[in-house]
Design an enzyme around this catalytic site. Structure first.
Site, PDB file in Angstrom:
ATOM      1  N   ARG A  17       8.571  -2.513  -9.710  1.00  0.00           N
ATOM      2  CA  ARG A  17       9.513  -2.314  -8.604  1.00  0.00           C
ATOM      3  C   ARG A  17       9.085  -2.993  -7.299  1.00  0.00           C
ATOM      4  O   ARG A  17       9.844  -3.021  -6.340  1.00  0.00           O
ATOM      5  CB  ARG A  17       9.740  -0.813  -8.382  1.00  0.00           C
ATOM      6  CG  ARG A  17      10.674  -0.225  -9.429  1.00  0.00           C
ATOM      7  CD  ARG A  17      10.973   1.224  -9.160  1.00  0.00           C
ATOM      8  NE  ARG A  17       9.833   2.085  -9.483  1.00  0.00           N
ATOM      9  CZ  ARG A  17       9.662   3.298  -8.972  1.00  0.00           C
ATOM     10  NH1 ARG A  17      10.513   3.792  -8.101  1.00  0.00           N
ATOM     11  NH2 ARG A  17       8.612   4.017  -9.330  1.00  0.00           N
ATOM     12  N   LYS A  24       0.562  -4.705  -8.127  1.00  0.00           N
ATOM     13  CA  LYS A  24       0.864  -3.737  -7.060  1.00  0.00           C
ATOM     14  C   LYS A  24      -0.323  -3.409  -6.154  1.00  0.00           C
ATOM     15  O   LYS A  24      -0.192  -3.430  -4.926  1.00  0.00           O
ATOM     16  CB  LYS A  24       1.421  -2.457  -7.681  1.00  0.00           C
ATOM     17  CG  LYS A  24       1.703  -1.389  -6.657  1.00  0.00           C
ATOM     18  CD  LYS A  24       2.687  -0.374  -7.130  1.00  0.00           C
ATOM     19  CE  LYS A  24       2.162   0.568  -8.168  1.00  0.00           C
ATOM     20  NZ  LYS A  24       3.160   1.599  -8.507  1.00  0.00           N
ATOM     21  N   THR A  82      -1.652   7.122 -18.648  1.00  0.00           N
ATOM     22  CA  THR A  82      -2.764   7.533 -17.775  1.00  0.00           C
ATOM     23  C   THR A  82      -3.953   8.065 -18.581  1.00  0.00           C
ATOM     24  O   THR A  82      -5.104   7.851 -18.197  1.00  0.00           O
ATOM     25  CB  THR A  82      -2.288   8.612 -16.788  1.00  0.00           C
ATOM     26  OG1 THR A  82      -1.545   9.612 -17.517  1.00  0.00           O
ATOM     27  CG2 THR A  82      -1.386   8.028 -15.704  1.00  0.00           C
ATOM     28  N   TYR A 369      -6.282 -31.315  23.982  1.00  0.00           N
ATOM     29  CA  TYR A 369      -6.762 -31.058  22.627  1.00  0.00           C
ATOM     30  C   TYR A 369      -8.246 -31.396  22.584  1.00  0.00           C
ATOM     31  O   TYR A 369      -8.640 -32.550  22.790  1.00  0.00           O
ATOM     32  CB  TYR A 369      -6.013 -31.879  21.568  1.00  0.00           C
ATOM     33  CG  TYR A 369      -6.696 -31.731  20.223  1.00  0.00           C
ATOM     34  CD1 TYR A 369      -6.852 -30.472  19.651  1.00  0.00           C
ATOM     35  CD2 TYR A 369      -7.249 -32.824  19.565  1.00  0.00           C
ATOM     36  CE1 TYR A 369      -7.532 -30.301  18.466  1.00  0.00           C
ATOM     37  CE2 TYR A 369      -7.924 -32.658  18.362  1.00  0.00           C
ATOM     38  CZ  TYR A 369      -8.065 -31.393  17.816  1.00  0.00           C
ATOM     39  OH  TYR A 369      -8.747 -31.214  16.653  1.00  0.00           O
TER      40      TYR A 369
HETATM   41  C1  UD1 Z   1       1.860  10.574 -13.358  1.00  0.00           C
HETATM   42  C2  UD1 Z   1       1.686  11.954 -13.999  1.00  0.00           C
HETATM   43  C3  UD1 Z   1       2.680  12.919 -13.358  1.00  0.00           C
HETATM   44  C4  UD1 Z   1       2.499  12.967 -11.867  1.00  0.00           C
HETATM   45  C5  UD1 Z   1       2.579  11.574 -11.291  1.00  0.00           C
HETATM   46  C6  UD1 Z   1       2.210  11.576  -9.843  1.00  0.00           C
HETATM   47  C7  UD1 Z   1       1.007  11.478 -16.298  1.00  0.00           C
HETATM   48  C8  UD1 Z   1       1.408  11.462 -17.710  1.00  0.00           C
HETATM   49  N1  UD1 Z   1       1.923  11.848 -15.416  1.00  0.00           N
HETATM   50  O1  UD1 Z   1       3.140  10.118 -13.718  1.00  0.00           O
HETATM   51  O2  UD1 Z   1       2.487  14.218 -13.894  1.00  0.00           O
HETATM   52  O3  UD1 Z   1       3.464  13.814 -11.280  1.00  0.00           O
HETATM   53  O4  UD1 Z   1       1.684  10.684 -11.954  1.00  0.00           O
HETATM   54  O5  UD1 Z   1       2.431  10.323  -9.284  1.00  0.00           O
HETATM   55  O6  UD1 Z   1      -0.136  11.200 -15.986  1.00  0.00           O
HETATM   56  N2  UD1 Z   1      -1.899   3.658 -14.823  1.00  0.00           N
HETATM   57  C9  UD1 Z   1      -2.812   2.860 -15.461  1.00  0.00           C
HETATM   58  N3  UD1 Z   1      -2.654   2.603 -16.784  1.00  0.00           N
HETATM   59  C10 UD1 Z   1      -1.640   3.135 -17.513  1.00  0.00           C
HETATM   60  C11 UD1 Z   1      -0.689   3.944 -16.853  1.00  0.00           C
HETATM   61  C12 UD1 Z   1      -0.852   4.200 -15.514  1.00  0.00           C
HETATM   62  O7  UD1 Z   1      -3.757   2.372 -14.835  1.00  0.00           O
HETATM   63  O8  UD1 Z   1      -1.570   2.869 -18.701  1.00  0.00           O
HETATM   64  C13 UD1 Z   1      -2.044   3.929 -13.380  1.00  0.00           C
HETATM   65  C14 UD1 Z   1      -0.904   3.335 -12.589  1.00  0.00           C
HETATM   66  O9  UD1 Z   1      -1.226   2.029 -12.146  1.00  0.00           O
HETATM   67  C15 UD1 Z   1      -0.778   4.325 -11.439  1.00  0.00           C
HETATM   68  C16 UD1 Z   1      -1.241   5.643 -12.032  1.00  0.00           C
HETATM   69  O10 UD1 Z   1      -1.983   5.326 -13.174  1.00  0.00           O
HETATM   70  O11 UD1 Z   1      -1.639   3.993 -10.380  1.00  0.00           O
HETATM   71  C17 UD1 Z   1      -0.085   6.573 -12.372  1.00  0.00           C
HETATM   72  O12 UD1 Z   1       0.742   5.970 -13.323  1.00  0.00           O
HETATM   73  P1  UD1 Z   1       2.306   6.184 -13.326  1.00  0.00           P
HETATM   74  O13 UD1 Z   1       2.886   5.387 -14.431  1.00  0.00           O
HETATM   75  O14 UD1 Z   1       2.850   5.967 -11.965  1.00  0.00           O
HETATM   76  O15 UD1 Z   1       2.404   7.729 -13.699  1.00  0.00           O
HETATM   77  P2  UD1 Z   1       3.685   8.620 -13.535  1.00  0.00           P
HETATM   78  O16 UD1 Z   1       4.581   8.363 -14.677  1.00  0.00           O
HETATM   79  O17 UD1 Z   1       4.231   8.467 -12.192  1.00  0.00           O
END
Ligand code: UD1
Ligand code: MG
Length: 459
Positions: A17, A24, A82, A369
């Site tokens: 996004r 990012k 995550t 200059y």
């Molecule tokens: C996650 C939480 C959610 C919480 C939210 C808060 C989980 C399953 N869910 O959701 O409960 O409310 O954060 O913002 O954890 N990332 C990686 N590798 C991955 C996936 C993510 O490094 O494979 C990093 C992303 O870059 C980001 C962070 O982890 O910085 C969170 O990932 P994101 O996909 O935003 O999680 P949410 O679905 O928002």
């Protein structure tokens, strides 16, 4: 002794996004990339060898930004959630003590909030403590399911939640403190058995509880700190917060800032007391400004040293330069690169300096200059003086001694030396050394043709 802390920063996601070619966490707010903010916060809790950033998309570039901090990195080649990201940190992260999980795109989280989280985690002897927030609109965040004893029983992702669960207003910030031993012992129990088919770190809550451990939750005092950056709009919001924190701190330290909402000051800048910063200025990088100085409206200063008592008139652009005490610069002066300007120097409007040293009290007041030059103390450089430092191939030096007077509109063809105390007649093109104390005149002589105008009319 209390158990040591370590920190894992999840920073492998791309951030679709942002609509950008740049991953990012490398976008900047407050003059630092998002992930640097998080690393700096992590380093307030743990030494660099106990901080691991999980990188994936543009891993090399992120790694290069993090290298000066001395933290470790772990690679997550494919983002599978995550839980998987944290699994990727396992080899690089310490196995003992307490482990805090942060996100690389959540830059506003304060040291104090994390210290509170860790304190509750340690004193509560929980296997994990989740940092939570209460929102009127819980949006798409994971919901916190509390048990009768107040502990956290589960975190249910929005997608998987029932209507009743979606009505819960306490949400998961995604920031946790874990008992490292228990985390690593059980992390492989996370499965992809959910609507998104990802490894959810949130599943650790139920996994730890199934093994008889307690999970706590702590509600954040200020939920705006968990702002995650997903779009350029949120990036601008975070930038505004960092800039406001910075100007507020500077003002509390005695700097006068006129219309602070209009100025852009990077986090690493330092400014001394009683310096006045006028509106619409940008002070960037590692710039250091002394006391009792004035930074004129619209000026842009990067990576420079501005000494005590310097007056910058409006609209000066200064990069990678040093300006000595009580010097006057501008308006509309350009100090391009690697200049060393002495004390009490005067640099006036439309003067450009590049790789030039000016001795104490030297002056170049208008339209000049001066490139690759050394100018001795108290020399005066007249209006319109140009150093011809480039022959189309190579750059050459101009050396001007102390107390030299360079008349207006002189052209100094480098390499050339004007020795101390010499004078250059206005309009000269100087191609040879001028001895100390000599006057050099290098221009066509004037001839006056008496009565020429009358004769022309009569012809
Ligand atoms: C996650 C939480 C959610 C919480 C939210 C808060 C989980 C399953 N869910 O959701 O409960 O409310 O954060 O913002 O954890 N990332 C990686 N590798 C991955 C996936 C993510 O490094 O494979 C990093 C992303 O870059 C980001 C962070 O982890 O910085 C969170 O990932 P994101 O996909 O935003 O999680 P949410 O679905 O928002
Ligand atoms: Mg998110």
């Amino acid at each position: 002794m209390s158990s040591p802390l370590s920190v894992v920063i999840l920073a492998a996601g791309f951030g679709t996004r942002m609509k950008s070619q740049i991953t990012k966490v490398l976008h900047r707010a407050g003059g630092l990339s998002l992930v640097e903010h998080v690393v700096r916060t992590a380093l307030t809790m743990a030494p660099p060898e106990r901080v691991v950033a999980v990188v994936g998309h543009q891993a090399k570039r992120v790694g290069a930004v993090l290298a000066p901090y001395g933290v470790r990195t772990a690679l997550q080649e494919v983002p599978r959630g995550t839980g998987h990201a944290l699994q990727c940190a396992r080899a690089a992260a310490p196995a003992d003590g307490h482990l805090v999980v942060l996100y690389g795109d959540v830059p506003l989280l304060s040291e104090a909030t994390l210290a509170r989280l860790v304190m509750q985690h340690v004193s509560g002897r929980a296997a994990a403590t989740v940092l939570t927030a209460v929102f009127d609109d819980p949006a798409a965040y994971g919901r916190i399911i509390r048990g009768a004893d107040g502990g956290v029983e589960a975190i249910i992702e929005h997608k998987a939640a029932t209507e009743a669960q979606r009505a819960i207003r306490e949400i998961n910030s995604g920031i946790y403190c874990f008992d490292a031993l228990l985390l690593w012992r059980h992390i492989d129990a996370i499965t992809t058995n959910n609507p998104a088919g990802e490894f959810y770190l949130t599943d650790m809550v139920e996994i730890l509880r199934a093994h008889g451990h307690r999970v706590d939750g702590q509600i954040m005092a200020d939920s705006s700190e968990m702002l995650g950056i997903n779009t350029k709009v949120e990036l601008a919001d975070a930038d505004r917060v960092f800039r406001a924190r910075k100007t507020t701190q500077l003002m509390l330290d005695g700097v006068t800032i006129e219309r602070p909402e209009t100025v852009t000051i990077d986090l690493d800048v330092t400014i001394g007391a009683d310096t006045i910063v006028e509106p619409n200025t940008r002070i960037l990088g590692n710039t250091v400004i002394g006391q009792n100085a004035r930074i004129g409206a619209g000026s842009v200063i990067s990576n420079s040293i501005i000494s005590d008592g310097v007056i910058l008139q409006p609209y000066c652009v200064i990069d990678d330069s040093q300006i000595g005490e009580a010097a006057h610069v501008g308006p509309f002066a350009r100090l391009r690169l690697k200049n060393r300007v002495g004390a009490h120097v005067h640099i006036g409007n439309f003067v450009e300096l590049k790789n030039t040293a000016m001795g104490d009290g030297a002056k170049a007041n208008h339209l000049a200059y001066l490139g690759d030059s050394t100018i001795g103390a108290k020399s005066n450089i007249g209006a319109g003086t140009i150093t011809c430092n480039y022959d189309g191939k190579l750059k050459h030096a101009t050396t001007i001694g102390a107390d030299v007077f360079v008349g207006s509109n002189s052209t100094l063809v480098a390499p050339v030396t004007l020795e101390a105390g010499s004078y250059i007649a206005a309009g000269s093109v100087i191609t040879q050394q001028v001895p100390a104390g000599a006057l050099a005149i290098a221009r066509g002589r004037q001839t006056n043709k008496e009565g020429w105008v009358e004769k022309k009319k009569g012809s």
